[in-house]
Structures are given as structure tokens and as C-alpha cells.
Motif scaffolding. Structure first.
Motif, mmCIF file in Angstrom:
data_model
loop_
_atom_site.group_PDB
_atom_site.id
_atom_site.type_symbol
_atom_site.label_atom_id
_atom_site.label_comp_id
_atom_site.label_asym_id
_atom_site.label_seq_id
_atom_site.Cartn_x
_atom_site.Cartn_y
_atom_site.Cartn_z
ATOM 1 N N TYR A 129 0.747 -1.374 0.092
ATOM 2 C CA TYR A 129 0.042 0.226 -0.036
ATOM 3 C C TYR A 129 0.988 1.148 -0.108
ATOM 4 O O TYR A 129 1.959 1.036 0.610
ATOM 5 N N GLY A 130 0.495 2.192 -0.412
ATOM 6 C CA GLY A 130 1.147 3.650 -0.698
ATOM 7 C C GLY A 130 0.898 4.163 0.870
ATOM 8 O O GLY A 130 -0.022 3.623 1.773
ATOM 9 N N ALA A 187 -2.007 4.208 5.939
ATOM 10 C CA ALA A 187 -2.606 5.328 7.087
ATOM 11 C C ALA A 187 -4.133 5.064 7.108
ATOM 12 O O ALA A 187 -4.552 4.984 8.201
ATOM 13 N N ALA A 188 -4.545 5.283 5.900
ATOM 14 C CA ALA A 188 -6.366 5.314 6.063
ATOM 15 C C ALA A 188 -6.754 3.877 6.438
ATOM 16 O O ALA A 188 -7.821 3.933 7.003
ATOM 17 N N VAL A 220 -0.650 7.913 10.951
ATOM 18 C CA VAL A 220 -0.419 9.156 9.774
ATOM 19 C C VAL A 220 0.798 9.793 9.790
ATOM 20 O O VAL A 220 1.496 10.075 11.040
ATOM 21 N N GLY A 221 1.581 9.931 8.621
ATOM 22 C CA GLY A 221 2.592 10.713 8.759
ATOM 23 C C GLY A 221 3.841 9.672 8.739
ATOM 24 O O GLY A 221 5.059 10.035 8.709
ATOM 25 N N ALA A 222 3.569 8.464 8.970
ATOM 26 C CA ALA A 222 4.712 7.375 9.070
ATOM 27 C C ALA A 222 5.269 7.306 7.476
ATOM 28 O O ALA A 222 4.894 7.547 6.521
#
Length: 91
Positions: free
Chosen positions: A47-48, A53-54, A60-62
Motif C-alpha cells: 500500500y502507499g 494510513a487510511a 498518519v505521517g509514517a
């Protein structure tokens, strides 16, 4: 995870897959960071960054290195993360 418990030295960086059997990469990172707060984590995933994150697979921000990648790309990202961490420590 278990090997790190018996290791007293410094661990600068964890490279982990996001989806693994038994324990996901996010859970692994959180457990290791509990004892090693400055630990840098580089996640690998099909995954991107935004999609992972979603889905709640990474914070988030990793930093996520999207598969497939070359050894050269991995080496560059590891170096970038370590350099960024060094810059934060010096600031």
C-alpha cells in the motif's frame, strides 16, 4: 521483538513490513518504541503511505516504502531516515 528485549545496545532503526502473521508492523513498532522512544521506523508495504494510513496499518505521517523496491532504494531510504534523525538530534 523478543531478540531486542535481551539487547542493551542502541537500536536506531526498525525496518518492518506492515502486514505480517501474528503481529503487524504497527504493533511491533509501538511495542519497541515503548522501550526505545527514539526508534526510527521505516514501514514496507504494498500500500502507499496514504492508503496504509487510511487503513490504520501505519500511523498518519509514517514513512512507508512501497513495494516492490530495489535494494538501492531501500538503502537510500534507510540512509535518508538516519540522516533526518541525526539532523533532529543536532537541532
Amino acid at each position: 521483538l523478543y531478540a531486542s528485549a535481551g539487547y542493551d545496545g542502541r537500536i536506531d532503526l526498525l525496518v518492518t513490513d506492515v502486514v505480517m502473521p501474528g503481529l503487524g508492523g504497527r504493533d511491533l513498532a509501538e511495542r519497541l518504541r515503548a522501550d526505545r522512544p527514539g526508534l526510527i521506523v521505516l514501514f514496507m508495504s504494498g500500500y502507499g503511505e496514504q492508503d496504509a494510513a487510511a487503513r490504520g496499518l501505519v500511523p498518519v505521517g509514517a514513512t512507508v516504502l512501497q513495494k516492490p523496491f530495489t535494494p538501492r532504494t531501500l538503502a537510500r531510504r534507510v540512509r535518508d531516515e538516519l540522516d533526518r534523525s541525526d539532523a533532529r538530534r543536532e537541532a
